[in-house]
Design a protein around this motif. Structure first.
Motif, mmCIF file in Angstrom:
data_model
loop_
_atom_site.group_PDB
_atom_site.id
_atom_site.type_symbol
_atom_site.label_atom_id
_atom_site.label_comp_id
_atom_site.label_asym_id
_atom_site.label_seq_id
_atom_site.Cartn_x
_atom_site.Cartn_y
_atom_site.Cartn_z
ATOM 1 N N VAL A 68 0.960 -1.153 0.004
ATOM 2 C CA VAL A 68 -0.165 0.050 -0.059
ATOM 3 C C VAL A 68 0.929 1.260 0.059
ATOM 4 C CG1 VAL A 68 -0.108 0.103 2.421
ATOM 5 C CG2 VAL A 68 -2.067 0.922 1.230
ATOM 6 N N ARG A 69 2.144 1.051 0.520
ATOM 7 C CA ARG A 69 2.914 2.279 0.478
ATOM 8 C C ARG A 69 3.360 2.744 -0.910
ATOM 9 N NH1 ARG A 69 7.191 1.105 5.497
ATOM 10 N NH2 ARG A 69 5.729 1.604 7.097
ATOM 11 N N ARG A 70 3.343 1.665 -1.687
ATOM 12 C CA ARG A 70 3.884 2.092 -3.287
ATOM 13 C C ARG A 70 2.679 2.489 -4.104
ATOM 14 N NH1 ARG A 70 6.980 -2.790 -5.360
ATOM 15 N NH2 ARG A 70 7.560 -1.140 -6.942
ATOM 16 N N CYS A 71 2.258 3.690 -3.586
ATOM 17 C CA CYS A 71 0.991 4.357 -4.137
ATOM 18 C C CYS A 71 1.237 4.583 -5.642
ATOM 19 C CB CYS A 71 0.251 5.449 -3.518
ATOM 20 S SG CYS A 71 -0.964 6.210 -4.051
ATOM 21 N N PRO A 72 0.625 4.046 -6.856
ATOM 22 C CA PRO A 72 0.820 4.484 -8.038
ATOM 23 C C PRO A 72 0.544 5.950 -8.388
ATOM 24 C CG PRO A 72 -0.410 2.596 -8.026
ATOM 25 C CD PRO A 72 -0.426 2.876 -6.367
ATOM 26 N N ARG A 73 -0.250 6.540 -7.486
ATOM 27 C CA ARG A 73 -0.903 7.832 -7.744
ATOM 28 C C ARG A 73 0.134 8.824 -7.260
ATOM 29 N NH1 ARG A 73 -6.411 10.009 -5.624
ATOM 30 N NH2 ARG A 73 -7.057 9.054 -7.624
ATOM 31 N N SER A 74 1.025 8.699 -5.945
ATOM 32 C CA SER A 74 1.956 9.222 -5.470
ATOM 33 C C SER A 74 3.325 9.022 -6.595
ATOM 34 C CB SER A 74 2.309 8.752 -4.019
ATOM 35 O OG SER A 74 3.637 9.405 -3.439
ATOM 36 N N HIS A 75 3.365 7.864 -7.206
ATOM 37 C CA HIS A 75 4.700 7.833 -8.165
ATOM 38 C C HIS A 75 4.507 8.524 -9.295
ATOM 39 C CE1 HIS A 75 7.602 5.822 -10.230
ATOM 40 N NE2 HIS A 75 6.858 5.431 -11.331
ATOM 41 N N ARG A 76 3.181 8.771 -9.792
ATOM 42 C CA ARG A 76 2.858 9.301 -11.009
ATOM 43 C C ARG A 76 3.225 10.980 -10.529
ATOM 44 N NH1 ARG A 76 -1.609 5.847 -11.514
ATOM 45 N NH2 ARG A 76 -3.099 7.496 -10.800
ATOM 46 N N ALA A 77 2.549 11.492 -9.555
ATOM 47 C CA ALA A 77 2.851 12.710 -9.243
ATOM 48 C C ALA A 77 4.304 13.169 -8.978
ATOM 49 C CB ALA A 77 1.840 13.074 -7.913
ATOM 50 N N ALA A 78 5.083 12.353 -8.462
ATOM 51 C CA ALA A 78 6.380 12.617 -8.013
ATOM 52 C C ALA A 78 7.300 12.861 -9.620
ATOM 53 C CB ALA A 78 7.150 11.407 -7.312
ATOM 54 N N THR A 79 6.704 11.668 -10.615
ATOM 55 C CA THR A 79 7.287 11.812 -11.702
ATOM 56 C C THR A 79 7.268 13.108 -12.294
ATOM 57 O OG1 THR A 79 7.476 9.400 -12.047
ATOM 58 C CG2 THR A 79 7.500 10.643 -14.042
ATOM 59 N N VAL A 80 5.994 13.672 -12.480
ATOM 60 C CA VAL A 80 5.489 14.674 -13.057
ATOM 61 C C VAL A 80 6.074 15.990 -12.313
ATOM 62 C CG1 VAL A 80 3.655 16.455 -13.480
ATOM 63 C CG2 VAL A 80 3.255 13.811 -13.811
ATOM 64 N N LEU A 81 6.270 16.150 -11.163
ATOM 65 C CA LEU A 81 6.939 17.291 -10.487
ATOM 66 C C LEU A 81 8.415 17.260 -10.652
ATOM 67 C CD1 LEU A 81 6.181 19.336 -8.352
ATOM 68 C CD2 LEU A 81 6.582 17.706 -6.582
ATOM 69 N N GLU A 82 9.029 16.096 -10.804
ATOM 70 C CA GLU A 82 10.408 16.032 -10.881
ATOM 71 C C GLU A 82 10.617 16.622 -12.131
ATOM 72 O OE1 GLU A 82 14.184 12.974 -11.121
ATOM 73 O OE2 GLU A 82 12.396 12.413 -11.258
ATOM 74 N N ALA A 83 9.971 16.350 -13.469
ATOM 75 C CA ALA A 83 10.013 16.871 -14.797
ATOM 76 C C ALA A 83 9.694 18.186 -14.650
ATOM 77 C CB ALA A 83 9.100 15.992 -15.666
ATOM 78 N N TYR A 84 8.601 18.575 -14.029
ATOM 79 C CA TYR A 84 8.444 20.332 -14.110
ATOM 80 C C TYR A 84 9.632 20.924 -13.345
ATOM 81 C CZ TYR A 84 5.614 24.603 -12.761
ATOM 82 O OH TYR A 84 5.138 25.580 -12.821
ATOM 83 N N GLN A 85 10.124 20.530 -12.320
ATOM 84 C CA GLN A 85 11.189 21.145 -11.670
ATOM 85 C C GLN A 85 12.242 21.334 -12.735
ATOM 86 O OE1 GLN A 85 11.363 18.543 -8.361
ATOM 87 N NE2 GLN A 85 10.443 19.877 -6.921
ATOM 88 N N ARG A 86 12.679 20.395 -13.399
ATOM 89 C CA ARG A 86 13.812 20.312 -14.488
ATOM 90 C C ARG A 86 13.453 21.641 -15.213
ATOM 91 N NH1 ARG A 86 13.850 14.830 -14.439
ATOM 92 N NH2 ARG A 86 12.472 14.615 -16.441
ATOM 93 N N LEU A 87 12.019 21.535 -15.899
ATOM 94 C CA LEU A 87 11.745 22.556 -16.944
ATOM 95 C C LEU A 87 11.706 24.093 -16.254
ATOM 96 C CD1 LEU A 87 8.845 20.702 -18.644
ATOM 97 C CD2 LEU A 87 10.988 21.176 -19.576
ATOM 98 N N ALA A 88 11.378 24.075 -15.080
ATOM 99 C CA ALA A 88 11.229 25.328 -14.500
ATOM 100 C C ALA A 88 12.600 25.910 -13.548
ATOM 101 C CB ALA A 88 10.251 25.258 -13.311
#
Length: 209
Positions: free
Chosen positions: A136-156
């Motif tokens: 349950v700790r390996r939440c797919p929603r959390s994983h997707r959000a972290a991936t998007v946020l990491e990409a956004y931080q690189r772009l910004a």
């Protein structure tokens, strides 16, 4: 401050580092970041503690400045940590919790781990431990959000480094949401309606997979 040469293959992370006390906080930060990207951030506190003990053991019993490598790998129900160094000396937990002989670190590591041990390698050894990681700790929603946020931080050009890491993460998340609302408006869609739908989905926990 070390700049880690991090290699991430799926849910396996390799972090070379220099065994010095001042390096431990940067190693902990890298561990927390990797777990966040894997959607396993809930396990970060225990993982950071285990990594601290592993690295401290290397500093104390192998030597300051030792070249070492931390390997992390996420399994179905556990997180495996391996600390590789160039010494073949196998650590032994003494009886009675003797700090002079083995340090409290290995006792703590043994107490918090599902299992732990030492493997001899061609270059030296690896001290490893496995921590519980409920699916349950390996939440797919959390994983997707972290991936998007990491990409956004690189772009910004944003960063989560430094003492205000939590504030930087919150600012980046706000930026992602604001940019998405702006994009929706450009597409002729209703940003407010979409935001309401997202809020409703968040509150119900629907479509978490």
């Amino acid at each position: 401050m070390a700049i880690y040469d991090e290699a991430v293959l799926g849910e396996r992370c390799v972090l070379p580092f220099c065994a010095e006390p001042e390096e431990i906080r940067y190693l902990r930060r890298a561990v927390r970041g990797a777990l966040g990207r894997w959607g396993a951030g809930v396990a970060a506190e225990e993982a950071e503690l285990a990594v601290t003990e592993l690295a401290t053991n290397t500093i104390q019993h192998v030597g300051h400045g030792t070249a070492a490598v931390l390997v992390m790998e996420v399994g179905v129900d556990r997180l495996r940590l391996e600390l590789h160094d160039k010494s073949s000396l196998t650590p032994v937990v003494g009886s009675g919790g003797c700090e002079a002989e083995c340090g409290r670190g290995l006792h703590l590591l043994a107490a918090m781990s599902l299992d732990w041990g030492t493997l001899l390698t061609a270059a030296g050894k690896a001290v490893w431990c496995e921590l519980p990681l409920a699916p349950v700790r390996r939440c797919p929603r959390s994983h997707r959000a972290a991936t998007v946020l990491e990409a956004y931080q690189r772009l910004a050009g944003a960063t989560t480094q430094g003492p205000s890491a939590r504030a930087a993460l919150a600012a980046s998340a706000t930026g992602v949401i604001a940019d998405l609302l702006y994009w929706l408006a450009l597409q002729g869609l209703d940003p407010v309606e979409t935001l309401d739908q997202a809020q409703a989905r968040y509150e119900t926990g629907a479509d978490a997979a």
